[in-house]
Design an enzyme around this catalytic site. Structure first.
Site, PDB file in Angstrom:
ATOM      1  N   GLU A 234      38.681  75.703  16.676  1.00 57.81           N
ATOM      2  CA  GLU A 234      37.275  75.834  16.253  1.00 57.81           C
ATOM      3  C   GLU A 234      36.614  74.455  16.204  1.00 57.81           C
ATOM      4  O   GLU A 234      35.478  74.278  16.679  1.00 57.81           O
ATOM      5  CB  GLU A 234      37.199  76.501  14.871  1.00 57.81           C
ATOM      6  CG  GLU A 234      35.765  76.632  14.372  1.00 57.81           C
ATOM      7  CD  GLU A 234      35.680  77.035  12.916  1.00 57.81           C
ATOM      8  OE1 GLU A 234      36.483  77.866  12.460  1.00 57.81           O
ATOM      9  OE2 GLU A 234      34.786  76.499  12.215  1.00 57.81           O
TER      10      GLU A 234
ATOM     11  N   SER B 189      47.994  80.800  11.214  1.00 56.61           N
ATOM     12  CA  SER B 189      48.041  79.826  10.115  1.00 56.61           C
ATOM     13  C   SER B 189      47.375  80.384   8.859  1.00 56.61           C
ATOM     14  O   SER B 189      47.789  80.075   7.749  1.00 56.61           O
ATOM     15  CB  SER B 189      47.417  78.497  10.531  1.00 56.61           C
ATOM     16  OG  SER B 189      46.100  78.689  10.909  1.00 56.61           O
TER      17      SER B 189
END
Ligand code: F3S
Length: 292
Positions: A128, A224
């Site tokens: 991101e 994650s």
């Protein structure tokens, strides 16, 4: 045995939207369909899509290997140049970047053009953040992950600075960083771009883990955010277990307990959550019948 399932378990809005986009495109039966990187961090979902001939093109891969077709950008987003490259190669790009991430991309692009120095709080290696960086035309930016890196920033006093955050960044850390940057005398524009979905999921998981006997966290092993969820629950409850599917569940942990909590990461499909919940319910019912 009481079963407490987190309301916030599973797909967030952005992930669901990206996955729905792939299924919607599949309905149109395109000759070639791709996702740019795995659409979500869940092997089961990615495998299911592969069975429908959805091919994953990994970031940085040589595009000439592939016949042009429809390509879906996942919720994390990508640099602007990646979209341009794909289009130039003849791919039809369907941008399923989460709208919250797109807002950051648009902001950094806009303020960079207005000569602001951009600061992003987040993990520089996360896709991101890499995507956001790719919307800053001048490449005048800093990515910082903690207060010590914030202290080290040394732009000229009075400089125009725009501060944004990776959507999943810790809110408390962001506040501490803003506090430090504020004192540096810049012309500061601070945009809180943290998305509530992660925070709410973590808060609810923490609360449930604190009050149940056993806590189950469901997620892909490469996810994650699921791993983080597991750590949060484990801090509150030693009897926390991380599973990918119901097959990983060790039923003996459900023996002689009064309550079990269930939560799941942002990339865990509802189907898997329901299977785990259903199995716990059956277990509870069996125990009930045995005691009658
Ligand atoms: Fe979007 Fe927030 Fe999910 S930014 S991808 S809704 S965690």
């Amino acid at each position: 045995m009481e079963i407490v399932k987190a309301q916030s378990a599973g797909f967030c809005f952005g992930v669901k939207r990206a996955l729905d986009t792939v299924y919607k495109e599949l309905e149109k039966k395109p000759e070639h369909i791709y996702t740019y990187g795995p659409i979500i961090h869940n092997e089961i979902v990615v495998k299911e899509l592969e069975d429908h001939n959805v091919v994953v093109i990994e970031e940085g891969e040589d595009l000439s290997k592939y016949e042009p077709g429809v390509i879906i950008i996942r919720s994390h987003g990508v640099p602007e140049q990646t979209i341009l490259d794909l289009e130039e190669r003849g791919f039809i790009v369907i941008n399923a970047t989460c709208p919250f991430v797109q807002k950051i991309q648009r902001s950094v692009k806009k303020y960079d053009l207005e000569d602001y120095r951009i600061i992003i709080t987040g993990d520089i290696n996360h896709p991101e953040v890499q995507g956001i960086i790719g919307w800053i035309g001048s490449k005048e930016y800093k990515v910082i992950k903690d207060v010590s890196e914030a202290e080290a920033i040394s732009f000229e006093k009075g400089e125009k600075v725009c501060l944004v955050s990776q959507t999943t960044f810790n809110y408390k850390k962001f506040e501490d960083i803003v506090e430090i940057i504020r004192k540096k005398g810049y012309d500061l524009l601070c945009l809180n771009t943290i998305c509530n979905a992660t925070w709410e999921r973590q808060k609810e998981a923490r609360e449930i883990a604190d009050k149940v006997d056993v806590m189950i966290v469901i997620g892909g092993k490469n996810s994650s955010n699921s791993q983080k969820l597991f750590e949060i629950c484990k801090e509150k409850n030693e009897d926390t277990y991380f599973i990918q599917t119901v097959d990983d569940l060790d039923f003996s942990v459900l023996e002689s307990i009064d309550s079990v909590g269930i939560t799941a990461g942002a990339s865990t499909p509802n189907k898997i959550i329901e299977e785990v919940q259903g199995t716990c319910q059956k277990k509870a019912l069996n125990r009930c019948l045995k005691h009658q």
